[in-house]
Design a protein around this motif. Structure first.
Motif, PDB file in Angstrom:
ATOM      1  N   LYS A 155      77.171  65.920  88.024  1.00 57.96           N
ATOM      2  CA  LYS A 155      76.249  65.809  89.153  1.00 57.96           C
ATOM      3  C   LYS A 155      75.020  66.661  88.847  1.00 57.96           C
ATOM      4  O   LYS A 155      75.110  67.607  88.053  1.00 57.96           O
ATOM      5  N   PRO A 156      73.884  66.324  89.456  1.00 55.00           N
ATOM      6  CA  PRO A 156      72.661  67.057  89.122  1.00 55.00           C
ATOM      7  C   PRO A 156      72.638  68.464  89.712  1.00 55.00           C
ATOM      8  O   PRO A 156      73.256  68.719  90.748  1.00 55.00           O
ATOM      9  N   GLY A 157      71.899  69.354  89.070  1.00 51.53           N
ATOM     10  CA  GLY A 157      71.651  70.686  89.625  1.00 51.53           C
ATOM     11  C   GLY A 157      70.601  70.586  90.724  1.00 51.53           C
ATOM     12  O   GLY A 157      69.905  69.560  90.847  1.00 51.53           O
ATOM     13  N   ALA A 158      70.459  71.652  91.520  1.00 51.69           N
ATOM     14  CA  ALA A 158      69.585  71.621  92.707  1.00 51.69           C
ATOM     15  C   ALA A 158      68.130  71.289  92.348  1.00 51.69           C
ATOM     16  O   ALA A 158      67.459  70.526  93.058  1.00 51.69           O
ATOM     17  N   LYS A 159      67.632  71.827  91.221  1.00 52.48           N
ATOM     18  CA  LYS A 159      66.215  71.637  90.875  1.00 52.48           C
ATOM     19  C   LYS A 159      65.937  70.175  90.504  1.00 52.48           C
ATOM     20  O   LYS A 159      64.985  69.566  91.004  1.00 52.48           O
ATOM     21  N   ASP A 160      66.806  69.636  89.642  1.00 53.02           N
ATOM     22  CA  ASP A 160      66.638  68.226  89.235  1.00 53.02           C
ATOM     23  C   ASP A 160      66.774  67.303  90.441  1.00 53.02           C
ATOM     24  O   ASP A 160      66.053  66.312  90.567  1.00 53.02           O
ATOM     25  N   LEU A 161      67.709  67.646  91.320  1.00 59.01           N
ATOM     26  CA  LEU A 161      67.951  66.798  92.477  1.00 59.01           C
ATOM     27  C   LEU A 161      66.724  66.782  93.391  1.00 59.01           C
ATOM     28  O   LEU A 161      66.290  65.732  93.862  1.00 59.01           O
ATOM     29  N   LYS A 162      66.135  67.933  93.591  1.00 63.87           N
ATOM     30  CA  LYS A 162      64.971  68.013  94.478  1.00 63.87           C
ATOM     31  C   LYS A 162      63.820  67.158  93.931  1.00 63.87           C
ATOM     32  O   LYS A 162      63.177  66.407  94.666  1.00 63.87           O
ATOM     33  N   GLN A 163      63.605  67.270  92.625  1.00 62.48           N
ATOM     34  CA  GLN A 163      62.541  66.487  91.994  1.00 62.48           C
ATOM     35  C   GLN A 163      62.806  64.981  92.153  1.00 62.48           C
ATOM     36  O   GLN A 163      61.895  64.210  92.453  1.00 62.48           O
ATOM     37  N   ALA A 164      64.083  64.604  91.982  1.00 70.04           N
ATOM     38  CA  ALA A 164      64.438  63.182  92.100  1.00 70.04           C
ATOM     39  C   ALA A 164      64.260  62.695  93.539  1.00 70.04           C
ATOM     40  O   ALA A 164      63.736  61.602  93.777  1.00 70.04           O
ATOM     41  N   VAL A 165      64.671  63.526  94.496  1.00 68.88           N
ATOM     42  CA  VAL A 165      64.579  63.118  95.907  1.00 68.88           C
ATOM     43  C   VAL A 165      63.113  62.892  96.308  1.00 68.88           C
ATOM     44  O   VAL A 165      62.812  62.010  97.115  1.00 68.88           O
ATOM     45  N   ASP A 166      62.219  63.659  95.704  1.00 67.25           N
ATOM     46  CA  ASP A 166      60.786  63.458  95.993  1.00 67.25           C
ATOM     47  C   ASP A 166      60.312  62.050  95.630  1.00 67.25           C
ATOM     48  O   ASP A 166      59.320  61.569  96.175  1.00 67.25           O
ATOM     49  N   ALA A 167      60.991  61.419  94.674  1.00 68.49           N
ATOM     50  CA  ALA A 167      60.567  60.068  94.247  1.00 68.49           C
ATOM     51  C   ALA A 167      61.269  58.975  95.056  1.00 68.49           C
ATOM     52  O   ALA A 167      60.958  57.795  94.912  1.00 68.49           O
ATOM     53  N   ILE A 168      62.231  59.373  95.919  1.00 68.30           N
ATOM     54  CA  ILE A 168      62.943  58.361  96.717  1.00 68.30           C
ATOM     55  C   ILE A 168      62.126  58.018  97.958  1.00 68.30           C
ATOM     56  O   ILE A 168      61.892  58.875  98.795  1.00 68.30           O
ATOM     57  N   ASP A 169      61.706  56.817  98.046  1.00 72.19           N
ATOM     58  CA  ASP A 169      61.043  56.301  99.245  1.00 72.19           C
ATOM     59  C   ASP A 169      60.658  54.855  98.961  1.00 72.19           C
ATOM     60  O   ASP A 169      59.869  54.595  98.041  1.00 72.19           O
ATOM     61  N   TYR A 170      61.214  53.960  99.728  1.00 73.95           N
ATOM     62  CA  TYR A 170      60.954  52.542  99.458  1.00 73.95           C
ATOM     63  C   TYR A 170      59.478  52.185  99.614  1.00 73.95           C
ATOM     64  O   TYR A 170      59.020  51.175  99.083  1.00 73.95           O
ATOM     65  N   HIS A 171      58.719  53.045 100.329  1.00 76.72           N
ATOM     66  CA  HIS A 171      57.277  52.781 100.432  1.00 76.72           C
ATOM     67  C   HIS A 171      56.602  52.919  99.073  1.00 76.72           C
ATOM     68  O   HIS A 171      55.461  52.482  98.893  1.00 76.72           O
ATOM     69  N   ASN A 172      57.284  53.565  98.121  1.00 71.70           N
ATOM     70  CA  ASN A 172      56.718  53.710  96.772  1.00 71.70           C
ATOM     71  C   ASN A 172      56.763  52.417  95.964  1.00 71.70           C
ATOM     72  O   ASN A 172      56.251  52.356  94.854  1.00 71.70           O
TER      73      ASN A 172
END
Ligand code: AMP
Ligand code: MG
Length: 354
Positions: A155-172
């Protein structure tokens, strides 16, 4: 969004009491005079052949069961379904470097990528479900989803996860209808159709079978099924497994002409320090959704039931049932994280009626 005909209208029952309506109702009073002619016809026709086949495609178990008078034609129909499953897997798997989806993921953040009508339509439907579920269904969850390896217990570490979550948005995801081109508004956006593509494949398969004149069939891809007609003159039976015991069913639903999808936290997962990490991701956190253990959705097309089973899993009991109860033709059975079962209002009514 135009919602399919009511589940309650087509066939609804839970337990043993079918609520048959509409076209499934037998017409009263067949004339005694024409009965002998019918009997003659029946006796001269070839007996019905039932065929069943299981294969592993799309990383899941595919089952096709159908009836046809001619065994060879029935077998050809099964092969056509299996080919359709393989075609969709080849086009839409994010893990196959040559798939159309992989090409999109690799290029759409730099420039618009022109895609097939089919992929464009599925992306559009995915965005419709994102709006309907207030972002619980979001195919850009993959930015975080790709950081998990359930088999290897990674599973991802907190830093990688935060960066990935920033890219989650179907509006993208930008869809340009005139050219059927797709672009992503920032680097790091990735999409995965795992929450909707199997349902789409099941719907395509049923259409294919119907075009071949088949009227009694079941097609299943993993947790997504759709049935037409009946099985051996009785409703099809679909079991919902106990999320914590694969040998036990928590419900058995007899169905006709409907689609059923189940999403569960037991499909792809690992447990670590008493916490289950599994493949259904809350787009807001990038972490697995944990309020429910399984969600079963019943509706009339498998693309919708597939997307909604994943969505309601993320939304949880209260918000999930609120949404299902306002969608005509859709019902749900939930198992929460204490093992308790919850039903949508349509099923509660169906179970209560004599
Ligand atoms: P299902 O097989 O229908 O239960 O859907 C699970 C699959 O949907 C996962 O394996 C992922 O590919 C995908 N998925 C996971 N979380 C989401 C989400 N929040 N929105 C859309 N798709 C998702
Ligand atoms: Mg689903």
């Amino acid at each position: 969004m135009p919602w399919p005909q009511s589940f309650r209208e087509s066939a609804a029952m839970i337990g043993d009491q079918p609520l048959k309506q509409g076209k499934h109702q037998r017409r009263p009073g067949l004339s005694v005079l024409i009965l002998p002619c019918l009997l003659a016809l029946v006796s001269s026709a070839a007996p019905a052949q039932w065929l069943l086949e299981n294969r592993d495609i799309m990383g899941t178990r595919i089952t096709v069961e159908l009836e046809h008078r001619d065994k060879i034609v029935g077998q050809q129909a099964i092969e056509a379904v299996m080919r359709e499953m393989q075609r969709i897997d080849a086009d839409m798997s994010p893990y196959k470097a040559t798939s159309e989806l992989a090409r999109l993921n690799a290029g759409a953040a730099s420039k618009p990528v022109i895609v097939s009508d089919e992929l464009f339509w599925l992306l559009k439907r995915s965005k419709d479900f994102s709006r309907l579920t207030q972002g619980a269904f979001d195919i850009t969850f993959a930015s975080a989803g790709f950081l998990y390896d359930y088999r290897a217990h990674i599973k991802p570490g907190a830093k990688d996860l935060k960066q990935a979550v920033d890219a989650i948005d179907y509006h993208n995801i930008h869809l340009e209808p005139a050219r059927h081109s797709v672009s992503f508004s920032k680097p790091g956006v990735k999409i995965d159709l795992g929450g909707i593509a199997k349902g789409h494949a099941v719907d395509n398969s049923i259409t294919l079978l119907q075009k071949m004149g088949i009227t009694n069939a079941l097609v299943t891809a993993g947790g997504d099924s759709r049935v037409i007609g009946q099985r051996w003159g009785r409703p099809w039976q679909i079991g919902i497994r106990d999320p914590r015991d694969k040998n036990r069913l928590v419900a058995k639903i007899p169905l006709e002409n409907v689609a059923v999808s189940t999403s569960g936290d037991y499909e792809r997962f690992f447990d670590q320090d008493g916490v289950r990490y599994h493949h259904i991701i809350n787009p807001k956190t990038g972490d697995s959704a944990r309020e429910l253990r399984s969600v079963t959705i019943i509706g009339s097309d498998a693309t919708s039931t597939d997307a909604l089973s994943t969505s309601i899993f993320v939304m949880g009991r209260e918000r999930g049932l609120q949404l299902i109860n306002r969608l005509p033709g859709i019902d749900a059975i939930l198992v929460d994280n204490k093992g308790r079962m919850h039903y949508s209002e349509g099923l509660e009514r169906a179970a209560a009626s004599p």
